[in-house]
Design a protein around this motif. Structure first.
Motif, PDB file in Angstrom:
ATOM      1  N   ARG A  24      39.719  30.017  37.983  1.00 41.90           N
ATOM      2  CA  ARG A  24      39.648  31.109  38.958  1.00 41.90           C
ATOM      3  C   ARG A  24      40.865  32.018  38.845  1.00 41.90           C
ATOM      4  O   ARG A  24      40.745  33.244  38.905  1.00 41.90           O
ATOM      5  CB  ARG A  24      39.557  30.538  40.364  1.00 41.90           C
ATOM      6  CG  ARG A  24      39.504  31.604  41.452  1.00 41.90           C
ATOM      7  CD  ARG A  24      39.372  30.976  42.811  1.00 41.90           C
ATOM      8  NE  ARG A  24      39.376  31.987  43.864  1.00 41.90           N
ATOM      9  CZ  ARG A  24      39.283  31.720  45.155  1.00 41.90           C
ATOM     10  NH1 ARG A  24      39.157  30.470  45.557  1.00 41.90           N
ATOM     11  NH2 ARG A  24      39.292  32.697  46.046  1.00 41.90           N
ATOM     12  N   SER A  59      41.084  35.930  38.030  1.00 43.23           N
ATOM     13  CA  SER A  59      41.810  36.865  38.890  1.00 43.23           C
ATOM     14  C   SER A  59      42.791  37.701  38.081  1.00 43.23           C
ATOM     15  O   SER A  59      42.998  38.885  38.369  1.00 43.23           O
ATOM     16  CB  SER A  59      42.553  36.100  39.989  1.00 43.23           C
ATOM     17  OG  SER A  59      41.641  35.406  40.815  1.00 43.23           O
ATOM     18  N   ALA A  69      48.646  36.957  40.614  1.00 44.31           N
ATOM     19  CA  ALA A  69      47.613  36.163  39.950  1.00 44.31           C
ATOM     20  C   ALA A  69      48.220  35.312  38.825  1.00 44.31           C
ATOM     21  O   ALA A  69      47.853  34.146  38.636  1.00 44.31           O
ATOM     22  CB  ALA A  69      46.519  37.084  39.411  1.00 44.31           C
TER      23      ALA A  69
END
Length: 397
Positions: A113, A117, A180
């Motif tokens: 994830r 991102s 991120a």
């Protein structure tokens, strides 16, 4: 001529009592309290001796390993038993991972994830960069048109504001990208930490060796640092020996030694002193030393077996030497019973080193050739009469 009855009775009593009295006197003087004391003697002679130290110890492993978890957990499986030989890196036991595998899987998803991102943040940065470049171009164009009075001042201010907005959007996009990336690093670090924890739940042998103890069974909950398996390196054994502090003078490293194991009766194994401990045993008043085998015996002795250690010290210069048994304590003084003209008298002496043959050096108090008492049938005094014998049986009468 016939004697009166009274005289005959007196003569008869004398005839009986005189032999009895003579026999009694003989017994008293030869075997009674007034009899001479049977003694064994020796002569002080000049001789060099090689002193030695005698100690008792136990066989120990020079290198031992206690293997257990670094965090609290429950034992899942144990793959070895006591006495088994293992190789370095071999799996000995495994701890129950509980939820570590699921936590690692969750972090794998979090990493994916975070990677997504980052890609979205990079696209936002690229979009914001294009918008910023376009806004900067428009601002410069309207500035040029304002100089030629082609556009109004309001239009110029609008383009400047658009450029500032695009710059702010670009900065925000860059910050989102950095955030991120940091999330990705944090998730990877957390995953690496869990992976190491998971690897530490597998208990492996650090070296080649033999399993010495198995302290728990599967299902047992262990605390951090508690040993599940104990193993030793059988190629490095030594004897933890103890020596009386009174006789431990001269004990040092690299001295030759002879080791007698109880399982090898009658045989001595050569060794040497590897280490003399700095700390002594204050309770038993003994000095401690480690004596290493020069060649390991076959079969290997069990750990904890009793062993007798003899350490040979360098030979000392020649001095008067007497048997150690001749030295006695009288009125708190150490000395010997010296024989002169058939009589004994106590002579204080100062003794030095001794060897395992029972000889001791005399530093002063005796001369070479002096005759002394080594053993006596009873306690001697300055008034004792003696009878010299070489038979130990007479001393036991």
């Amino acid at each position: 001529m016939k004697l009166p009855s009274m005289q005959r009775r007196t003569l008869m009593l004398l005839a009986v009592s005189i032999p009895i009295a003579a026999t009694f006197g003989y017994v008293v003087l030869r075997s009674g309290p007034l009899a001479p004391v049977a003694v064994m003697t020796a002569t002080a002679e000049t001789r060099a001796i090689s002193p030695a130290l005698f100690g008792i110890g136990t066989v120990e492993a020079r290198f031992s390993y206690k293997i257990g978890p670094i965090i609290a957990g429950r034992i899942g499986q144990i793959h070895v038993d006591v006495g088994e030989k293992v190789r370095a890196g071999q799996v000995l036991a495994e701890m129950d991972p509980v939820d570590l595998d699921e936590r690692i899987a969750a972090l794998d998803a979090a990493i994916r994830r975070a990677e997504a991102s980052i890609k979205a943040a990079e696209a936002q940065v690229e979009d914001a960069s294009v918008r910023k470049d376009y806004a900067d171009t428009q601002e410069r164009r309207y500035d040029a048109l304002w100089k030629s009075r082609t556009v109004s001042e309001v239009a110029v201010e609008t383009k400047r504001q658009d450029s500032q907005v695009a710059l702010a959007a670009f900065s925000a996009a860059q910050s989102n990208l950095v955030a991120a990336q940091q999330d990705l690093q944090r998730n990877r670090a957390d995953r690496d930490g869990l992976i190491k924890q998971r690897e530490n739940l597998v208990l492996c042998a650090p070296v080649d060796g033999v399993i010495a103890a198995r302290n728990a069974e599967p299902g047992t909950t262990m605390v951090a640092g508690q040993a599940v398996i104990e193993m030793i390196d059988p190629k490095n054994l030594w004897v933890n020996a103890r020596f009386d502090q009174i006789a431990a003078t001269g004990l040092r490293r690299d001295l030759p030694a002879q080791i007698a194991l109880r399982s090898h009766s009658g045989a001595s194994i050569p060794g040497k002193v590897t280490r003399v401990e700095v700390l002594a045993d204050v309770v038993t008043e003994e000095n401690l030393a480690k004596v290493e085998f020069e060649t390991l015996p076959e079969p290997l002795p069990p750990i904890g077996e009793l062993a007798e250690v003899t350490i040979v010290l360098p030979e000392l210069p020649a001095l008067p030497v007497i048997p150690n048994a001749a030295v006695q304590a009288v009125d708190g003084k150490a000395g010997v019973w010296k024989i002169e003209n058939g009589k004994v008298h106590f002579v204080p002496v100062r003794v030095g080193a001794s060897d395992l043959d029972g000889d001791v050096q005399v530093m002063d108090g005796l001369l070479v050739g002096d005759e002394i008492v080594v053993h006596s049938a009873s306690r001697l005094t300055s008034t004792s009469r003696i009878h010299i014998t070489d038979k130990s049986a007479e001393l036991l009468k």
